[in-house]
Structures are given as C-alpha cells and as structure tokens.
Design a protein around this motif. Structure first.
Motif, PDB file in Angstrom:
ATOM      1  N   PRO A 132      -3.467   9.481  11.958  1.00 11.02           N
ATOM      2  CA  PRO A 132      -3.911   8.274  12.667  1.00 11.02           C
ATOM      3  C   PRO A 132      -5.401   8.274  13.000  1.00 11.02           C
ATOM      4  CG  PRO A 132      -1.824   9.038  13.553  1.00 11.02           C
ATOM      5  CD  PRO A 132      -2.312  10.109  12.613  1.00 11.02           C
ATOM      6  N   SER A 133      -5.952   9.455  13.285  1.00 10.21           N
ATOM      7  CA  SER A 133      -7.365   9.529  13.665  1.00 10.21           C
ATOM      8  C   SER A 133      -8.301   9.268  12.493  1.00 10.21           C
ATOM      9  CB  SER A 133      -7.675  10.900  14.255  1.00 10.21           C
ATOM     10  OG  SER A 133      -7.553  11.931  13.276  1.00 10.21           O
ATOM     11  N   GLU A 191       1.935  -5.626  11.191  1.00 12.87           N
ATOM     12  CA  GLU A 191       2.510  -4.527  11.962  1.00 12.87           C
ATOM     13  C   GLU A 191       1.643  -3.275  11.877  1.00 12.87           C
ATOM     14  OE1 GLU A 191       6.650  -3.968  11.023  1.00 12.87           O
ATOM     15  OE2 GLU A 191       7.159  -6.049  11.519  1.00 12.87           O
ATOM     16  N   MET A 192       0.990  -3.059  10.737  1.00 17.91           N
ATOM     17  CA  MET A 192       0.073  -1.926  10.619  1.00 17.91           C
ATOM     18  C   MET A 192      -1.152  -2.127  11.497  1.00 17.91           C
ATOM     19  SD  MET A 192       1.091   0.619   8.701  1.00 17.91           S
ATOM     20  CE  MET A 192      -0.320   1.447   7.953  1.00 17.91           C
ATOM     21  N   ALA A 193      -1.611  -3.367  11.614  1.00 16.12           N
ATOM     22  CA  ALA A 193      -2.756  -3.661  12.470  1.00 16.12           C
ATOM     23  C   ALA A 193      -2.424  -3.379  13.934  1.00 16.12           C
ATOM     24  CB  ALA A 193      -3.183  -5.119  12.291  1.00 16.12           C
ATOM     25  N   CYS A 194      -1.195  -3.622  14.296  1.00 12.61           N
ATOM     26  CA  CYS A 194      -0.756  -3.297  15.660  1.00 12.61           C
ATOM     27  C   CYS A 194      -0.644  -1.786  15.847  1.00 12.61           C
ATOM     28  CB  CYS A 194       0.587  -3.948  15.947  1.00 12.61           C
ATOM     29  SG  CYS A 194       0.558  -5.757  15.998  1.00 12.61           S
ATOM     30  N   LYS A 195      -0.184  -1.104  14.821  1.00 14.21           N
ATOM     31  CA  LYS A 195       0.007   0.344  14.899  1.00 14.21           C
ATOM     32  C   LYS A 195      -1.315   1.099  14.889  1.00 14.21           C
ATOM     33  CE  LYS A 195       2.760   4.003  12.652  1.00 14.21           C
ATOM     34  NZ  LYS A 195       3.713   4.211  13.754  1.00 14.21           N
ATOM     35  N   PHE A 196      -2.302   0.563  14.144  1.00 12.24           N
ATOM     36  CA  PHE A 196      -3.616   1.192  14.031  1.00 12.24           C
ATOM     37  C   PHE A 196      -4.691   0.201  14.488  1.00 12.24           C
ATOM     38  CE2 PHE A 196      -1.023   3.328  10.768  1.00 12.24           C
ATOM     39  CZ  PHE A 196      -1.185   4.656  11.157  1.00 12.24           C
ATOM     40  N   PRO A 197      -4.819  -0.026  15.783  1.00  7.76           N
ATOM     41  CA  PRO A 197      -5.753  -1.039  16.287  1.00  7.76           C
ATOM     42  C   PRO A 197      -7.214  -0.737  16.005  1.00  7.76           C
ATOM     43  CG  PRO A 197      -4.890   0.310  18.077  1.00  7.76           C
ATOM     44  CD  PRO A 197      -4.083   0.651  16.861  1.00  7.76           C
ATOM     45  N   ASP A 198      -7.558   0.529  15.722  1.00  3.66           N
ATOM     46  CA  ASP A 198      -8.943   0.888  15.434  1.00  3.66           C
ATOM     47  C   ASP A 198      -9.267   0.829  13.946  1.00  3.66           C
ATOM     48  OD1 ASP A 198      -9.496   1.372  18.134  1.00  3.66           O
ATOM     49  OD2 ASP A 198      -8.765   3.436  18.001  1.00  3.66           O
ATOM     50  N   SER A 244     -13.742   3.450  -0.113  1.00 10.05           N
ATOM     51  CA  SER A 244     -13.785   2.551   1.044  1.00 10.05           C
ATOM     52  C   SER A 244     -12.478   2.427   1.820  1.00 10.05           C
ATOM     53  CB  SER A 244     -14.262   1.165   0.595  1.00 10.05           C
ATOM     54  OG  SER A 244     -13.473   0.665  -0.471  1.00 10.05           O
ATOM     55  N   PHE A 245     -11.367   2.949   1.281  1.00 12.16           N
ATOM     56  CA  PHE A 245     -10.093   2.823   1.985  1.00 12.16           C
ATOM     57  C   PHE A 245      -9.482   4.197   2.299  1.00 12.16           C
ATOM     58  CE2 PHE A 245     -10.350  -1.167  -0.470  1.00 12.16           C
ATOM     59  CZ  PHE A 245     -10.264  -2.079   0.586  1.00 12.16           C
ATOM     60  N   SER A 246      -8.978   4.332   3.502  1.00 10.72           N
ATOM     61  CA  SER A 246      -8.281   5.554   3.881  1.00 10.72           C
ATOM     62  C   SER A 246      -6.832   5.528   3.416  1.00 10.72           C
ATOM     63  CB  SER A 246      -8.332   5.753   5.399  1.00 10.72           C
ATOM     64  OG  SER A 246      -7.856   4.596   6.087  1.00 10.72           O
ATOM     65  N   PHE A 247      -6.282   4.332   3.177  1.00 10.44           N
ATOM     66  CA  PHE A 247      -4.892   4.201   2.732  1.00 10.44           C
ATOM     67  C   PHE A 247      -4.748   2.895   1.960  1.00 10.44           C
ATOM     68  CE2 PHE A 247      -0.285   3.196   4.134  1.00 10.44           C
ATOM     69  CZ  PHE A 247       0.270   3.907   3.071  1.00 10.44           C
ATOM     70  N   ILE A 248      -4.110   2.955   0.786  1.00 14.95           N
ATOM     71  CA  ILE A 248      -3.797   1.762  -0.004  1.00 14.95           C
ATOM     72  C   ILE A 248      -2.289   1.691  -0.179  1.00 14.95           C
ATOM     73  CG2 ILE A 248      -4.070   0.558  -2.199  1.00 14.95           C
ATOM     74  CD1 ILE A 248      -6.806   1.761  -2.508  1.00 14.95           C
ATOM     75  N   HIS A 249      -1.727   0.540   0.107  1.00 18.51           N
ATOM     76  CA  HIS A 249      -0.275   0.349   0.082  1.00 18.51           C
ATOM     77  C   HIS A 249       0.077  -0.810  -0.843  1.00 18.51           C
ATOM     78  CE1 HIS A 249       3.360  -1.740   1.767  1.00 18.51           C
ATOM     79  NE2 HIS A 249       3.824  -0.512   1.852  1.00 18.51           N
ATOM     80  N   MET A 250       1.051  -0.593  -1.704  1.00 20.96           N
ATOM     81  CA  MET A 250       1.537  -1.666  -2.570  1.00 20.96           C
ATOM     82  C   MET A 250       3.047  -1.535  -2.694  1.00 20.96           C
ATOM     83  SD  MET A 250       0.476  -2.774  -6.471  1.00 20.96           S
ATOM     84  CE  MET A 250       1.392  -1.450  -7.280  1.00 20.96           C
ATOM     85  N   ARG A 251       3.754  -2.554  -2.286  1.00 15.70           N
ATOM     86  CA  ARG A 251       5.220  -2.499  -2.254  1.00 15.70           C
ATOM     87  C   ARG A 251       5.828  -3.625  -3.078  1.00 15.70           C
ATOM     88  NH1 ARG A 251       7.689  -3.090   3.635  1.00 15.70           N
ATOM     89  NH2 ARG A 251       7.187  -5.300   3.274  1.00 15.70           N
TER      90      ARG A 251
END
Length: 346
Positions: free
Chosen positions: A108-109, A127-134, A173-180
C-alpha cells in the motif's frame, strides 16, 4: 471446444512543468477575447462534435454497441442493461477472490498510480480509489460508459482510450496495472506497453473467463444447452482472433513481455447457487441474477456478426445457456483465470 467433467478443486507520468506564470486579466478589452477563448463558437462546436462522436453507438439486436473506435473493438453491449450486469459481475469476481479487489501482493505504501484497463462502469476503479486514497487511479475504456461520480473522488479519473492503439503514458509510470475480462487481439503490443509503463517492482494483473464448461459430478450432460452455448461462443471468438484465455496463455503473455515472479490462479464460477460453500453459493446466485442478459451480452454480436447467424438462431443458443444455469440438477461452472507478474526491480 470440448466440455469436460473434472474433480479438481479450485484463481503520462505527466511531466508537470513547475513554471511560475502570471495570469493576466485583459477583461473585455482583450483583442482576442471574443474570438480565441474557450467560449468561442468554433471551440464549442469542436467539443460538441467530439462529444457526439465518442457517444455515437450502433444499435443491433435490440442492444446498443460501441462504434467510435470501430464496431469490432467491443463485442459487448454498452447500454444500461449491460451496466447493471457488469456491476453484478464485479460482485461475483470479488466473491471469487475472497472479498478482495486484486490478487497481486501490493505494498500500500508504494501505490502511487494505478491503471484500470477496460473499466466498464468504473466500479473496480472507484473502489480502488477509496482503498488507496493517496494513489491516482486512471480508468480507461473504449466508451464513456463509466457511471460513477468521477468528481466525487479527487484521485480517480476516467479516460476514453483504445489500449491496442498508441499509448501516451510515459515509461515506468504505474505501480499497478489491472485488466479484467477484456477481449484482446494484439496481446504482444498490449503486454509490451504494460511492461514499458509499469514501474520497476510494480505489478500487472490480467484475467479472463475460460471458454470450457465443467461439472464435478457428471451432471453437465443433463443439459446440453451449456455445452452448445460455450462451444459456439468459443468458436466465434477464436475466428475473430479473440479467443478465451487460459491460465497458461495469460502466463505466456506475461513471460513474453518480460515479467517475473509470475503466479497463475483459477477460480470456479458456478452457473447457479448449487455449491455448498457460502461464497460460491452467493456467486452462483448472482450469476443467475445476471444470466438473462449476460448470455446475450457475451454471444449475440459474435454469433450474428462472425458466424453469420440470424437473430432468432443466436437467441435460441443464448436461451439454451440461460436454461442450463437455471437447471438445479446441472452443477455447471467455468473457470475464472487470473495471472500476476512483476516488473524486475533492476
């Protein structure tokens, strides 16, 4: 594709110039005030034309489909009925992942910028924006179908984009990329861009539903509607160059792109509330709730456009799948395949 019975138990960096500038207010005396500002008629006409273009749709088989990037880019509908189904399917995916939004071992950090490809209604990104507000969450899709209040969360925004065209995001530029559950043709290009834009040590997670039906107790033959539906749909998608993915194929895409520490998971997606395990029973119940529109959403365009079926013939195959999910005696399921990979830290 063959059906099987099994007893297996089962998963731009934006360079922001820090320039100091002065904002000069010329008022109405500015010689270009009425002709060069954002309120000019030509500018407004341009914006209106663009807005119309990206919202332009194809109406077919009683459903609304994507058109802006090409009618072949998304074979699923983009109407309100599909939005409701997508939200239900999101809940199914979360249940299959034991209540989690992702499988990658995220720190998370270290989550600074997260990309969600094919966001649909935007529920996962929200929901990810809520989980990782920073963290900054960027959600993309071919059509502006996301229906969440994007202004409500300062760290979450939506972009209309085709990920199989040129990427403008900068390296690392991205710490995580998600594709579902996104249908892709050019996997090599897509994975190459994912690798380029993922930060060293960052993670990528890709997943898809499998194109084979199973049962653990030999009940698949009770209702052949399931087999006919999934085999016909698999054939259409394969002909279109968009075959269903498996754990092995997802792993191969990650390996070829250069990712390491790859892990592959698969989860049963029951076609009804027949499982005894609570979470799977709930997932099956939700599957049943979205079955009436879900089978059509996945198959109507592929069957009519690619296989050349008439509307009625395609609907009969969809109805066969729907009835199979409602048959209490048929314990049918398919797999949800998921793979994660990490970009080397050095």
């Amino acid at each position: 594709m063959d059906t099987e019975n099994t007893n297996e138990n089962d998963k731009i960096e934006d360079i922001e110039a820090e320039e100091e500038y002065q904002e000069i207010d010329y008022g109405d005396d500015d010689p270009g005030y009425h002709t060069h500002d954002y309120e000019s008629s030509s500018y407004q006409d341009s914006i209106a034309s663009y807005a119309f273009s990206i919202n332009e749709c194809l109406y077919e088989n009683g459903r609304r489909y994507h058109k802006y990037f090409g009618t072949d880019r998304n074979l699923h509908p983009i109407d309100e009925t599909e939005h409701e189904r997508l939200d239900l399917h999101h809940e199914i995916f979360v249940l299959l992942l034991d209540g989690e939004l992702y499988k990658a071992p995220l720190d998370p950090s270290k989550q600074t910028r997260i990309l969600d490809i094919g966001t649909g209604t935007g529920v996962w990104a929200f929901e990810m924006a809520c989980k990782f507000p920073d963290a900054e969450i960027i959600a993309t899709d071919l059509s502006p179908v996301a229906r969440f209040p994007w202004g409500a969360l300062a760290n979450c925004r939506f972009e209309v984009d085709d990920v199989e065209r040129e990427w403008l995001y900068q390296d690392n530029s991205f710490s995580f990329i998600h594709m579902r559950n996104v249908s892709i043709i050019d996997w090599d290009y897509l994975m190459g861009q994912m690798f380029r834009t993922t930060q060293p040590g960052g993670w990528v997670e890709i997943s898809d539903l499998g194109g084979v039906c199973y049962s653990d107790n030999g009940t698949l033959a009770v209702d052949q509607g399931a087999s006919t539906y999934i085999e016909t749909l698999s054939d259409a998608l394969a002909r279109a160059g968009r075959p269903f993915q498996t754990g092995a194929s997802l792993k191969g895409h990650l390996e070829k792109a250069g990712f390491v520490n790859i892990q592959v998971f698969r989860y049963k997606q029951p076609w009804g509330p027949w499982p005894s395990q609570k979470a799977l029973k709930q997932a099956g119940a939700l599957f049943l709730m979205q079955a009436d529109t879900g089978f059509e959403a996945y198959a109507l365009a592929p069957l009519t456009r690619i296989l050349g079926m008439g509307h009625e013939e395609a609907m009969q195959i969809c109805k066969g799948g729907i009835m199979a999910s409602k048959n209490k005696n048929a314990h049918v399921y398919n797999y949800y395949h998921l793979a994660i990979g990490q970009k080397p830290k050095y």
